[in-house]
Design a protein around this motif. Structure first.
Motif, short mmCIF file in Angstrom:
data_model
loop_
_atom_site.label_atom_id
_atom_site.label_comp_id
_atom_site.label_asym_id
_atom_site.label_seq_id
_atom_site.Cartn_x
_atom_site.Cartn_y
_atom_site.Cartn_z
N ALA A 161 -12.99 -97.77 44.48
CA ALA A 161 -14.32 -98.15 43.97
C ALA A 161 -14.26 -99.42 43.13
O ALA A 161 -15.17 -100.26 43.20
CB ALA A 161 -14.90 -97.00 43.15
N GLU A 218 -6.65 -102.15 35.40
CA GLU A 218 -5.98 -101.07 36.13
C GLU A 218 -4.79 -100.56 35.32
O GLU A 218 -3.98 -101.35 34.82
CB GLU A 218 -5.54 -101.58 37.51
CG GLU A 218 -4.50 -100.74 38.23
CD GLU A 218 -4.91 -99.28 38.45
OE1 GLU A 218 -6.07 -99.02 38.82
OE2 GLU A 218 -4.06 -98.39 38.24
N ALA A 219 -4.68 -99.22 35.24
CA ALA A 219 -3.66 -98.63 34.36
C ALA A 219 -2.23 -98.93 34.82
O ALA A 219 -1.35 -99.15 34.00
CB ALA A 219 -3.87 -97.12 34.28
N VAL A 267 -5.82 -92.74 54.40
CA VAL A 267 -7.24 -92.36 54.31
C VAL A 267 -7.93 -92.80 55.60
O VAL A 267 -7.51 -93.74 56.25
CB VAL A 267 -7.99 -93.02 53.12
CG1 VAL A 267 -7.53 -92.46 51.81
CG2 VAL A 267 -7.87 -94.51 53.15
N ARG A 271 -2.94 -101.95 32.25
CA ARG A 271 -3.82 -101.82 31.09
C ARG A 271 -4.68 -100.57 31.24
O ARG A 271 -5.58 -100.51 32.07
CB ARG A 271 -4.71 -103.05 30.97
CG ARG A 271 -5.64 -102.99 29.78
CD ARG A 271 -6.29 -104.30 29.51
NE ARG A 271 -5.38 -105.28 28.95
CZ ARG A 271 -5.72 -106.53 28.64
NH1 ARG A 271 -6.95 -106.93 28.85
NH2 ARG A 271 -4.86 -107.36 28.12
N GLY A 292 -17.62 -93.43 42.29
CA GLY A 292 -16.45 -92.92 43.02
C GLY A 292 -16.04 -91.56 42.48
O GLY A 292 -16.88 -90.79 41.99
N GLN A 317 -14.39 -87.95 53.00
CA GLN A 317 -15.49 -88.88 52.71
C GLN A 317 -15.38 -89.51 51.31
O GLN A 317 -16.21 -90.34 50.95
CB GLN A 317 -16.83 -88.15 52.82
CG GLN A 317 -17.39 -88.06 54.24
CD GLN A 317 -17.98 -89.41 54.70
OE1 GLN A 317 -18.18 -90.33 53.92
NE2 GLN A 317 -18.25 -89.52 55.98
N GLY A 318 -14.37 -89.13 50.52
CA GLY A 318 -14.30 -89.60 49.13
C GLY A 318 -14.27 -91.11 49.02
O GLY A 318 -15.00 -91.70 48.21
N ALA A 371 -17.20 -93.67 47.61
CA ALA A 371 -16.89 -94.58 46.50
C ALA A 371 -17.32 -96.00 46.88
O ALA A 371 -17.87 -96.74 46.05
CB ALA A 371 -15.40 -94.53 46.19
C1 LIG Z 1 -4.50 -86.30 49.91
C2 LIG Z 1 -5.82 -87.00 49.92
C3 LIG Z 1 -6.33 -87.47 51.12
C4 LIG Z 1 -7.54 -88.15 51.15
N1 LIG Z 1 -8.04 -88.57 52.34
C5 LIG Z 1 -9.22 -89.20 52.38
C6 LIG Z 1 -9.75 -89.66 53.62
O1 LIG Z 1 -9.14 -89.49 54.69
N2 LIG Z 1 -10.95 -90.29 53.61
C7 LIG Z 1 -11.64 -90.51 52.44
O2 LIG Z 1 -12.73 -91.11 52.48
N3 LIG Z 1 -11.16 -90.08 51.25
C8 LIG Z 1 -9.97 -89.44 51.20
N4 LIG Z 1 -9.50 -89.00 50.00
C9 LIG Z 1 -10.28 -89.23 48.78
C10 LIG Z 1 -10.14 -90.68 48.31
O3 LIG Z 1 -8.77 -91.05 48.19
C11 LIG Z 1 -10.86 -90.85 46.97
O4 LIG Z 1 -12.15 -90.32 47.06
C12 LIG Z 1 -10.96 -92.33 46.60
O5 LIG Z 1 -9.67 -92.87 46.42
C13 LIG Z 1 -11.80 -92.50 45.33
O6 LIG Z 1 -11.74 -93.85 44.92
P1 LIG Z 1 -11.88 -94.20 43.36
O7 LIG Z 1 -11.75 -95.66 43.28
O8 LIG Z 1 -13.06 -93.52 42.81
O9 LIG Z 1 -10.61 -93.50 42.67
P2 LIG Z 1 -9.06 -93.86 42.87
O10 LIG Z 1 -8.81 -94.37 44.23
O11 LIG Z 1 -8.32 -92.63 42.42
O12 LIG Z 1 -8.78 -95.05 41.85
C14 LIG Z 1 -8.85 -94.84 40.46
C15 LIG Z 1 -8.01 -95.94 39.81
O13 LIG Z 1 -8.23 -95.92 38.40
C16 LIG Z 1 -7.00 -96.10 37.73
N5 LIG Z 1 -7.14 -95.50 36.40
C17 LIG Z 1 -7.20 -94.18 36.07
N6 LIG Z 1 -7.37 -94.04 34.75
C18 LIG Z 1 -7.41 -95.29 34.21
C19 LIG Z 1 -7.58 -95.78 32.88
N7 LIG Z 1 -7.74 -94.97 31.83
N8 LIG Z 1 -7.57 -97.13 32.68
C20 LIG Z 1 -7.43 -97.99 33.75
N9 LIG Z 1 -7.27 -97.56 35.03
C21 LIG Z 1 -7.27 -96.23 35.26
C22 LIG Z 1 -6.01 -95.37 38.62
O14 LIG Z 1 -4.67 -95.81 38.40
C23 LIG Z 1 -6.51 -95.76 40.02
O15 LIG Z 1 -5.94 -96.95 40.48
C24 LIG Z 1 -8.27 -88.33 49.95
C25 LIG Z 1 -7.76 -87.85 48.73
C26 LIG Z 1 -6.55 -87.19 48.72
C27 LIG Z 1 -6.03 -86.66 47.40
#
Ligand SMILES: Cc1cc2nc3c(=O)[nH]c(=O)nc-3n(C[C@H](O)[C@H](O)[C@H](O)COP(=O)(O)OP(=O)(O)OC[C@H]3O[C@@H](n4cnc5c(N)ncnc54)[C@H](O)[C@@H]3O)c2cc1C
Length: 397
Positions: free
Chosen positions: A11, A30-31, A43, A116, A291, A301-302, A306
């Motif tokens: 996201a 990014e952490a 994914v 960070r 996200g 769909q996660g 996002a």
């Molecule tokens: C095993 C598995 C399989 C999956 N398969 C699919 C699929 O096939 N299709 C699909 O659509 N979805 C899939 N998903 C779900 C999908 O991966 C997530 O919904 C998606 O990655 C969400 O994106 P995001 O950016 O919200 O979170 P994330 O991708 O988790 O990114 C969050 C980021 O924030 C960073 N962060 C966390 N805390 C902090 C902080 N305090 N300060 C700074 N940075 C921080 C993290 O390091 C990370 O880089 C799957 C999930 C899993 C666990």
């Protein structure tokens, strides 16, 4: 206008790219210091997620890193084809998706600071713990990797912005900053291990096998056969199964699961799935969640949701007069869809957690249910369009 994005996963970089399209200055915090690279599991992006990426010019670059998989096939553990449906999806390694999105965001002028970790936001001022390890990527001046130094953690420079975006995933710190009473994620009764195998399977289909003890997903990609085992367990396991115990789960099931596992040449990290209701509050002051931080939809769909969130947020900020109005419009536009998706994917994971008797019943009923679901029931998931060109005109309720 200036945005601070917490999280450089899926996201975060899409939000950065979309906000650059509307002329905002953007910094992603990014952490982790390590670049995404060739790590993590895979994914699959649905047509809805790909369409949202197309809207901001990122669809082609992402599609080029993956394999297009036109069909979804559902199998019983007894080797019976329970159903087949057209599903335009692109499957790629999560690390490659993140890497591509970060590169696109940086090329569009966003700043990425890795190493960070957000600690808190008070009165609009964000504080961080910086990991001072130098990752050494100085490919572009827009990318920073912490401070040069000895590996100590220290408090990073505080920062402010016109908007702080919580894109920090399922264990979001931003969620509790926006709403201290927000629920915490709980173990969903399902864990996942995945890998890449040299055992060949028929290309063109994303296969889901509902085994007697566990679900098995496999698909042919340019990189090899990617697979994942989705295993129900009442209590959260402390560690992954060993190879033999994993094979034991599919002992007695027909189909290629055991051979695919046996020929695995790359194992991906073991992970547990978590359940969490949508954050009751998606925004407060000039802070917003999107996200997994707002609604961890999980596998399937996660990532697509996002991506949709990120593009719709930029659209609201483009079209509404104030950030406050934009965040209210964003919540109004997104909540019905994300709540519905959370409900649908919850039902989906319950089907994967069936016991042996329920599995028999499921195998009998599934062909009928699948035909109905594939034909009509799931169109709302995949047909959704962020309608980037259409202005957000309605005043929020
Ligand atoms: C095993 C598995 C399989 C999956 N398969 C699919 C699929 O096939 N299709 C699909 O659509 N979805 C899939 N998903 C779900 C999908 O991966 C997530 O919904 C998606 O990655 C969400 O994106 P995001 O950016 O919200 O979170 P994330 O991708 O988790 O990114 C969050 C980021 O924030 C960073 N962060 C966390 N805390 C902090 C902080 N305090 N300060 C700074 N940075 C921080 C993290 O390091 C990370 O880089 C799957 C999930 C899993 C666990």
């Amino acid at each position: 206008m200036e945005a601070m994005i917490i999280g450089g996963g899926v996201a975060g970089p899409v939000t950065a790219l979309a906000l650059r399209r509307i002329g905002w200055n953007v910094t992603i915090h990014e952490a982790y210091t390590d670049p995404a690279g060739d790590v993590g599991s895979f994914v699959s992006l649905g047509a809805n997620g790909l369409r949202a990426l197309d809207a901001i010019g990122a669809g082609d670059a992402v599609t080029a890193r993956g394999t297009a998989i036109p069909l979804l096939r559902l199998w019983s553990g007894r080797g019976r084809l329970l159903g087949e449906a057209p599903r335009g999806r692109v499957t790629l390694m999560r690390g490659h998706l993140v890497e591509t999105l970060r590169d696109l965001a940086i090329d569009a002028g966003a700043r990425l600071v890795t190493g960070r970790r957000l600690q808190d936001v008070r009165n609009g001022v964000a504080t961080f713990a910086d990991n001072t390890r130098t990752a050494g990527d100085s490919r572009t001046t827009s990318r920073e990797t912490g401070q040069p130094g000895s590996g100590h953690r220290h408090v990073g420079q505080p920062a402010t912005a016109d908007l702080i975006v919580g894109a920090d995933g399922v264990h979001s710190r931003m969620r509790t900053i926006v709403d201290p009473d927000a629920p915490a994620p709980v173990y969903a009764g399902l864990w996942i291990i995945s890998g890449r195998s040299t055992h060949p399977v028929e290309p063109g289909a994303f296969n889901l096998m509902l085994g007697s003890k566990a679900t098995f997903v496999y698909t042919a990609t340019a990189a090899g056969t990617l697979w994942s085992a989705q295993v129900p367990a009442r209590t959260r396991p402390a560690a992954s199964l060993d190879h033999e115990s994993l094979l034991e789960l599919y002992h007695g099931d027909r189909g290629p699961a055991a051979r695919i596992i046996e020929h695995t040449d790359q194992w991906h990290p073991f992970t547990v799935l978590r359940r969490l209701p949508s954050a009751p509050r998606s925004h407060r002051d000039a802070m917003v969640l999107l996200g997994d931080a707002a609604h961890p939809i999980g596998a399937g769909q996660g990532a697509s949701l996002a991506i949709e969130d990120a593009v719709v947020l930029a659209k609201c900020l483009r079209d509404r007069a104030t950030v406050t109005d934009a965040l209210a419009a964003f919540d109004r536009l997104r909540r019905p869809r994300t709540d519905r998706m959370l409900k649908a994917t919850g039902v989906n994971s319950d089907a994967k957690i069936a016991g042996p008797l329920a599995a028999r019943v499921r195998d009998v009923l599934m062909p009928v249910l699948f035909r109905r679901f594939a034909a009509r029931g799931s169109a709302w998931m995949y047909d959704y369009d962020v309608e980037w060109q259409t202005p957000v005109t309605t005043a929020p309720a």
